[in-house]
Design a protein around this motif. Sequence first.
Motif, PDB file in Angstrom:
ATOM      1  N   PHE A 100       5.410   6.127   7.728  1.00  0.00           N
ATOM      2  CA  PHE A 100       4.605   7.316   7.515  1.00  0.00           C
ATOM      3  C   PHE A 100       5.433   8.417   6.867  1.00  0.00           C
ATOM      4  O   PHE A 100       6.607   8.621   7.195  1.00  0.00           O
ATOM      5  CB  PHE A 100       3.999   7.800   8.836  1.00  0.00           C
ATOM      6  N   GLU A 101       4.793   9.152   5.943  1.00  0.00           N
ATOM      7  CA  GLU A 101       5.482  10.157   5.138  1.00  0.00           C
ATOM      8  C   GLU A 101       6.005  11.303   5.984  1.00  0.00           C
ATOM      9  O   GLU A 101       7.098  11.817   5.755  1.00  0.00           O
ATOM     10  CB  GLU A 101       4.515  10.686   4.065  1.00  0.00           C
ATOM     11  N   GLU A 138       7.794   4.360  12.632  1.00  0.00           N
ATOM     12  CA  GLU A 138       7.143   3.368  11.781  1.00  0.00           C
ATOM     13  C   GLU A 138       6.303   2.437  12.641  1.00  0.00           C
ATOM     14  O   GLU A 138       6.594   2.223  13.819  1.00  0.00           O
ATOM     15  CB  GLU A 138       8.158   2.575  10.976  1.00  0.00           C
ATOM     16  N   LEU A 139       5.260   1.935  12.040  1.00  0.00           N
ATOM     17  CA  LEU A 139       4.365   1.014  12.735  1.00  0.00           C
ATOM     18  C   LEU A 139       4.703  -0.409  12.307  1.00  0.00           C
ATOM     19  O   LEU A 139       4.530  -0.775  11.143  1.00  0.00           O
ATOM     20  CB  LEU A 139       2.907   1.337  12.403  1.00  0.00           C
ATOM     21  N   ILE A 140       5.215  -1.219  13.246  1.00  0.00           N
ATOM     22  CA  ILE A 140       5.523  -2.626  12.992  1.00  0.00           C
ATOM     23  C   ILE A 140       4.688  -3.469  13.944  1.00  0.00           C
ATOM     24  O   ILE A 140       4.768  -3.310  15.166  1.00  0.00           O
ATOM     25  CB  ILE A 140       7.023  -2.930  13.185  1.00  0.00           C
ATOM     26  N   LEU A 145       0.838  -1.187   0.000  1.00  0.00           N
ATOM     27  CA  LEU A 145       0.000   0.000   0.000  1.00  0.00           C
ATOM     28  C   LEU A 145       0.872   1.235   0.000  1.00  0.00           C
ATOM     29  O   LEU A 145       1.767   1.386   0.829  1.00  0.00           O
ATOM     30  CB  LEU A 145      -0.914   0.004   1.243  1.00  0.00           C
ATOM     31  N   SER A 146       0.624   2.132  -0.960  1.00  0.00           N
ATOM     32  CA  SER A 146       1.374   3.382  -1.060  1.00  0.00           C
ATOM     33  C   SER A 146       0.394   4.529  -1.278  1.00  0.00           C
ATOM     34  O   SER A 146      -0.375   4.526  -2.250  1.00  0.00           O
ATOM     35  CB  SER A 146       2.373   3.322  -2.219  1.00  0.00           C
ATOM     36  N   THR A 147       0.401   5.509  -0.363  1.00  0.00           N
ATOM     37  CA  THR A 147      -0.473   6.672  -0.467  1.00  0.00           C
ATOM     38  C   THR A 147       0.366   7.932  -0.295  1.00  0.00           C
ATOM     39  O   THR A 147       1.605   7.871  -0.188  1.00  0.00           O
ATOM     40  CB  THR A 147      -1.572   6.625   0.607  1.00  0.00           C
ATOM     41  N   ASN A 148      -0.303   9.073  -0.228  1.00  0.00           N
ATOM     42  CA  ASN A 148       0.433  10.327  -0.069  1.00  0.00           C
ATOM     43  C   ASN A 148       0.901  10.543   1.363  1.00  0.00           C
ATOM     44  O   ASN A 148       1.564  11.538   1.649  1.00  0.00           O
ATOM     45  CB  ASN A 148      -0.416  11.513  -0.524  1.00  0.00           C
ATOM     46  N   TYR A 149       0.576   9.601   2.284  1.00  0.00           N
ATOM     47  CA  TYR A 149       1.043   9.780   3.664  1.00  0.00           C
ATOM     48  C   TYR A 149       1.653   8.521   4.271  1.00  0.00           C
ATOM     49  O   TYR A 149       2.138   8.553   5.402  1.00  0.00           O
ATOM     50  CB  TYR A 149      -0.084  10.287   4.567  1.00  0.00           C
TER      51      TYR A 149
END
Length: 535
Positions: free
Chosen positions: A484-485, A490-492, A448-452
């Motif tokens: 997160f951008e 980071e969420l692991i 998943l890749s988004t603007n944030y």
Amino acid sequence: MKKLILFFFLLISISAQSNKMVLIGESTYESSQFTYVRFSGNFNLSIGDTLFYQNNNDKIAGLVIKHLSSSSAACLRINDITSFKEGTSFYGYDRKIETVKENNEIKIEDNKPVIKTTNTFMNDSKTISNKISNEENISGRFSISSYSNTTNSGSNNYQRWRYRLSLNGNNFFDSTLSFSSYVTFAYRADRWNLTSSQLNRAIRIYDLSGTYKFDETYSLTFGRTVNSKVTNLSAIDGLQFTANYSFANLGVIIGSRPNFSDYGYNVKLFEYGFYLNRSDLFNNSYFENTLAYLEQTNNFKTDRRFFYLQHSNNLVKNVNLFLSSEIDIYKREKGHSKGDFRFTSFYVSARYSPSRIINFSASYDARKNVVYYETYQSFADSLIDVSTRQGFKFRTNIRPFPNMYINASYGYRYRGEDSKPANNYSATVGYSRIPFIESALSVGYNYLSTNYLVGNIYNARISKYIFEGSLNASLGYRRINYNFEYSTEELIQNEILFDLGYNISRMFTASFSYEGTFEKVRSYGRIYININTRF
């Protein structure tokens, strides 16, 4: 946790017994009310039987047979399921029966009457009703669920209870009156004092209605229900008059919308409108159109005025097409009401099934965000839902070998306010019958890749049916990694998933699910227990 894993593998080590759950058939067409299943052979089924579909190698109850013929069935969707894709395989329990041969004809000996219906279920309101007797038929379902959330910090520990009751009846008191209902009652155990003083917020009535048929053409529905011809309008509180003519179905709606905050009754949200529906059958193809007009008010002042359009067909061989749209024709600027014409919602999907081995589906979704009630999701899952709300989606399902399947999907979204497009890739490979242990295994990946954010999700699951299919156990693992951008953190997360389902009898089922989420410092545990009975 070690005991949990050991218990699972002990279940796998039990030698497999004969499984009476068999492949019944697959869905061929879906209306707003029924899913139609074509049988792959001769089975001894009855009205009220449950059919199961496969989800991540698990068999899950999805349909209840409502009308039955020798080669197909019209089924009601259950467990809050709104639709199935065409070609979905369904499984059930084929009861053994004795046969006797007389004059070279095989007759089925069964203590239940044989109900004959037409093989084509295109007209739900007439074709089926003409074939079924007017005998009273009442059925229901009741369930108790417990959802518990625990954390190692103890700051967010709670337990929710939910009770569901669904009761339906046709030809009540041997008349043309029918009724349906679906009611839930949910509360947090630590907030019972608050709940007991505000029961209207804990009780949710999703369906509580009756329908009186004057004859085969005219009927009146009263109470709260979702109109099967215009499901996008959500529940309607009030009166719905229907006229089923030979050339089209005409409906008139007068009522109100449920309250925004608690889904209660609010007459100030008055609404009215009409719809026109027509279904045509060309050889083995169908063609259906619906046009609806609705005006919704807030405090009896116009809030929204719009058209709703819906179309579906399978005129092209092996292709199913569905589209819907909403066109707003009202707006207010500087206190003045004006006419308007703008598309505020558009959805189109197509499915191509050239063979039983492979199929493709694609969709474009530009609908407004939908408000979901009583939906509990983990943080990671909610990020996926929000990020892939609108855009293009493509999916393919492949069965290259018996018992093996491959699913792959791609989603793309770009809106003007986004700094860059959102992309979502996912793939799953599974094998439903591993030699020696007779278990199912699947592995999957999601990007998943988004603007944030940028995220990677890996998962694996193994499951097994034992005790002639009455008990199902599955064990899964999932790893989540979100970057997160606009943050250095980071969420692991590492998740352990365990599910256990038991068909106690034809009338009782029970299930247990555990989901443990482990981070560097924090850990969470979610336990879901459900007991379900139908009558």
